[in-house]
Design an enzyme around this catalytic site. Structure first.
Site, short mmCIF file in Angstrom:
data_model
loop_
_atom_site.label_atom_id
_atom_site.label_comp_id
_atom_site.label_asym_id
_atom_site.label_seq_id
_atom_site.Cartn_x
_atom_site.Cartn_y
_atom_site.Cartn_z
N CYS A 53 0.83 -1.21 0.00
CA CYS A 53 0.00 0.00 0.00
C CYS A 53 0.87 1.26 0.00
O CYS A 53 0.90 2.01 0.97
CB CYS A 53 -0.91 0.00 1.21
SG CYS A 53 -1.77 -1.56 1.38
N GLU A 54 1.63 1.45 -1.06
CA GLU A 54 2.47 2.63 -1.25
C GLU A 54 2.53 2.88 -2.75
O GLU A 54 2.76 1.93 -3.51
CB GLU A 54 3.92 2.40 -0.78
CG GLU A 54 4.10 2.05 0.66
CD GLU A 54 4.20 3.27 1.57
OE1 GLU A 54 4.35 4.40 1.06
OE2 GLU A 54 4.11 3.06 2.78
N TYR A 112 22.26 -5.41 -2.83
CA TYR A 112 21.31 -4.48 -2.22
C TYR A 112 19.86 -4.86 -2.55
O TYR A 112 18.98 -4.01 -2.63
CB TYR A 112 21.63 -3.03 -2.63
CG TYR A 112 23.08 -2.68 -2.33
CD1 TYR A 112 23.51 -2.52 -1.01
CD2 TYR A 112 24.03 -2.58 -3.35
CE1 TYR A 112 24.84 -2.26 -0.72
CE2 TYR A 112 25.37 -2.31 -3.07
CZ TYR A 112 25.76 -2.16 -1.75
OH TYR A 112 27.08 -1.90 -1.47
C1 LIG Z 1 29.07 0.09 0.64
C2 LIG Z 1 30.52 0.16 0.79
C3 LIG Z 1 31.36 -0.52 -0.10
C4 LIG Z 1 30.87 -1.29 -1.29
O1 LIG Z 1 30.32 -0.46 -2.25
P1 LIG Z 1 29.87 -1.05 -3.67
O2 LIG Z 1 29.37 0.13 -4.40
O3 LIG Z 1 28.81 -2.06 -3.42
O4 LIG Z 1 31.08 -1.65 -4.30
C5 LIG Z 1 32.72 -0.46 0.13
N1 LIG Z 1 33.25 0.24 1.17
C6 LIG Z 1 32.44 0.92 2.03
C7 LIG Z 1 33.07 1.66 3.14
C8 LIG Z 1 31.08 0.92 1.87
O5 LIG Z 1 30.31 1.60 2.72
#
Ligand SMILES: *Cc1c(COP(=O)(O)O)cnc(C)c1O
Length: 415
Positions: A343-344, A371
């Protein structure tokens, strides 16, 4: 890496497994990963870095499933963690603490203790206050904490503002101009040992120039530190390399590593990298079923059994994920708003997609390995999806679908 997912005789496969059969056996929504794709990504880094002293630290938050961590651990990877919970996952999956770097702006004392007890490789410290706290906590434990400072090089990663982290206005890292003084402070603190420097400027970068610009600034600092008598064992250049979701043309892993090495100009410090998305993003997809087709006055809707709780990226960043039928049938081709049942209004998976589908058709939402599951939630009391790993013709259930009872097991009525 999408070649591990392909059509044969109008049926979509993961490695040697029919995804229609997999969906029937494990239900939908369901995240599917390819072991060969994961291994291929890691090996591309290992190959490009041959002859360079290095450690590839997989960024756990991209996808923390134990089976994925275990595959990378067995290949020799280190890990970049952002919480004590991620450290416990790494250890449970067979990773070694001595290959773990700990990033994040808000490390608690309990998380510091956990990491000091385990004996991690390095704390990537992000503020002056964290430096003081870490020194005190390490002292209380009779330990010396290995540290690097996460320096904010103030370069524009040219990516989505929510995933840009290397600009002055971002919360991450210490200001470039403060770094030298902070290193000198760290040298004076008895329970810290300076081992490196690091930066991470953002995620889903599709150009090499921001990485090169960051390295150039980092090297100026490395030289200034050396002049002040502070020698570093490693340089950690973070993660952030982008992948192809739609029409992006990111550099290959080999081209990325070559650009870093070019900018590093033969430095002898050990090179650390923290790739997340590029190792897992296109090694995974999500299976879903069409529940309803709804023909509105202005738009047609395909209502799926997956939703923003399973894949948040479209709602959060307006991100694009390709959507394909698992079986290419002769249904009428139409343009659909592809949405979930939540519901969004933000609960969509794709806008204006041309699809030949019918009610109960099975679909794959591509590029969900990074992600996807890691940002999922139980919003609308929706159990999190099952996760399955394909390995050749074998299929492993690497996370069971949650049950409704699990979702409220920790809740209590008033007594
Ligand atoms: C999220 C993150 C990554 C990985 O980033 P990607 O874009 O998924 O490669 C690496 N180092 C730090 C400190 C992060 O916060």
């Amino acid at each position: 890496m999408k070649d591990y997912f392909y059509y044969q005789d109008r049926q979509f496969y993961a490695e040697q497994v029919s995804l229609t059969e997999l969906a029937q056996n494990y239900g939908t929504p369901c995240h599917v990963y390819s072991r060969a794709a994961l291994t291929d990504g890691y090996n591309q880094f290992a190959q490009a870095l041959q002859g360079t002293e290095h450690l590839v630290c997989y960024a756990v938050k991209a996808n923390p499933n134990l089976a994925i961590l275990n595959i990378f651990a067995r290949l020799g990877a280190g890990f970049d963690i952002v919480s004590g919970g991620e450290l416990q996952r790494v250890l449970a999956a067979g990773g070694v603490a001595q290959k773990v770097v700990f990033s994040g702006v808000g490390k608690t004392e309990a998380e510091m203790r956990l990491a000091l007890q385990a004996g991690i490789l390095c704390f990537n410290v992000e503020s002056a206050a964290e430096l003081e706290r870490l020194n005190r906590v390490a002292g209380e434990m009779g330990k010396v904490a290995p540290i690097s400072l996460r320096v904010n090089p103030d370069v524009d990663a040219k990516t989505h503002p929510y995933i840009s982290t290397g600009l002055k206005q971002n919360k991450f890292g210490v200001a470039y101009g403060d770094a030298l003084a902070l290193y000198q402070r760290a040298r004076d603190l008895p329970n810290l040992q300076i081992t490196g420097i690091d930066c991470h400027i953002g995620s889903q970068l599709t150009e090499l120039s921001p990485f090169v610009a960051a390295i150039e600034k980092i090297l100026v600092l490395v030289d200034a530190l050396a002049a002040a008598g502070i020698r570093l064992a490693h340089i950690d250049l973070g993660g952030g390399l982008g992948i192809r979701y739609h029409d992006e043309t990111p550099p290959s892993i080999a081209a990325y590593v070559a650009a870093l090495q070019g900018a590093l100009q033969g430095r002898t410090e050990k090179l650390l990298l923290e790739p997340g998305r590029v190792l897992v993003g296109n090694a995974g997809l999500m299976l879903s079923r069409v529940e309803y087709l709804k023909h509105g006055e202005e738009k047609n809707f395909a209502i799926l059994d997956c939703a923003m709780n399973d894949l948040m990226r479209p709602a959060l960043y307006d991100a694009y994920h390709e959507i394909l039928p698992l079986s290419q049938e002769n249904h009428p081709l139409d343009t659909y708003e592809v949405v979930g049942p939540i519901c969004e209004t933000g609960d969509f998976i794709g806008h204006a997609r041309e699809l030949a589908i019918a009610p109960m058709s099975l679909l794959a939402v591509l590029s969900t390995g990074a992600y996807g599951m890691s940002m999922s939630s139980n919003y609308n009391t929706r159990p999190r999806a099952a996760e399955v790993m394909v390995d050749g013709d074998a299929v492993h259930l690497v996370r069971e679908r949650e049950t409704i009872a699990q979702l409220y097991a920790a809740e209590n009525l008033l007594c």
